[in-house]
Design a protein around this motif. Structure first.
Motif: not given
Ligand code: NAP
Length: 253
Positions: A150-172
């Motif tokens: 998700s774009i949230s895993g690239v840029m981060g989204t307020a209110g989505q710390g868990n989701y952004s971390a999961s998607k950033g992790g998925l990218i790594a």
């Protein structure tokens, strides 16, 4: 009969009972792939009927598909699902790690349960499915793993710390496994969609949707089929030399 680009291939799409997963399943099938449509039975809430409708749509357009139940967080369920597909069709060529959830909240209000649920589904689920599907791909020295980040895993989204971390992790994870599997001709790529119209985004408040829309260059939300086109491309031989990449599809945010 003309041959199709994915003739003879077998795909497994997680979370394919609706939304993006359903579009990926239909698209891969339209290109000739057999498709295993994964759905989940959580706390007695079965989505088998939705998954069956996707299977019927595929069969209706002349394709081959089966519905396979598994909670992607559950190692035994994932093993059984992969076993079922391999027993049926002998292999898995294409895995789309699509199943995902949101449990949005600002960090100070985010429960441990909301954190764990999202990380377990979006990140651990992809780890489990990839691990068990890889054996089949390694044997034949050909495979495509496509992770829906998700774009949230690239840029981060307020209110989505868990989701952004999961998607950033998925990218790594994508980049690491691409390095591990390159010598076996298995490509691993991530797609980072922006805002796509599905049940997941329908539940956002109208003001939030308007604010997001104002950031999109193309001035419209994406459709599941937009993402499915990219999945189909990455699954095909045309994407032979692409691995370890994160490809954005967000209308220009
Ligand atoms: P959706 O409409 O809510 O569909 C999510 C799918 O995941 C459903 O089929 C759901 O099954 C399945 N799922 C949830 N938990 C599962 C589990 N434990 N095991 C197996 N399947 C499970 O969401 P969507 O918008 O299509 O999202 C699909 C993917 O795209 C997600 O990874 C999401 O993060 C990503 N994405 C979406 C957007 C967007 O704007 N929509 C943007 C960026 C990334 P049930 O039917 O049983 O709930």
């Amino acid at each position: 009969m003309t041959s199709l680009e994915l003739d003879g291939k077998v795909s497994l799409v997680t979370g394919a009972s609706r939304g993006l997963g359903k579009a990926h399943a239909l698209k891969l099938s339209s290109l000739g792939s057999k498709v295993a449509v994964n759905y989940v039975d959580i706390e007695g809430e079965s989505n088998q009927a939705d998954a069956n409708r996707v299977v019927e749509a595929i069969v209706g357009q002349g394709g081959e598909a089966i519905a396979v139940e598994a909670d992607v967080r559950d190692v035994e369920a994932v093993k059984a699902m992969v076993g079922e597909v391999v027993e049926r069709w002998g292999k898995i060529d294409i895995l789309v790690n699509n199943a995902g959830i949101t449990r949005d909240n600002l960090l100070l209000r985010m429960s441990e349960e909301a954190w764990d649920d999202v990380i377990d589904t979006n990140l651990k689920g992809a780890y489990l499915c990839t691990k068990f599907v890889l054996r089949s791909m390694m044997k034949q020295k050909w495979g495509r793993i496509i992770n829906i980040a998700s774009i949230s895993g690239v840029m981060g989204t307020a209110g989505q710390g868990n989701y952004s971390a999961s998607k950033g992790g998925l990218i790594a994870f994508t980049k690491s496994i691409a390095r591990e599997m390159g010598s076996l001709n298995i490509t691993v790529n991530a797609i980072a969609p922006g805002f796509i119209t599905t049940d997941m985004t329908d539940k956002l408040p109208a003001e939030r949707k308007e604010a997001i829309l104002s950031l999109i260059s193309l001035q419209r939300f994406g459709q599941p089929e937009d993402v499915a086109e990219l999945v189909a491309f990455l699954a095909s031989d045309r994407a032979d030399y692409i691995t370890g990449q994160v490809i954005g599809i967000d209308g220009g945010i």
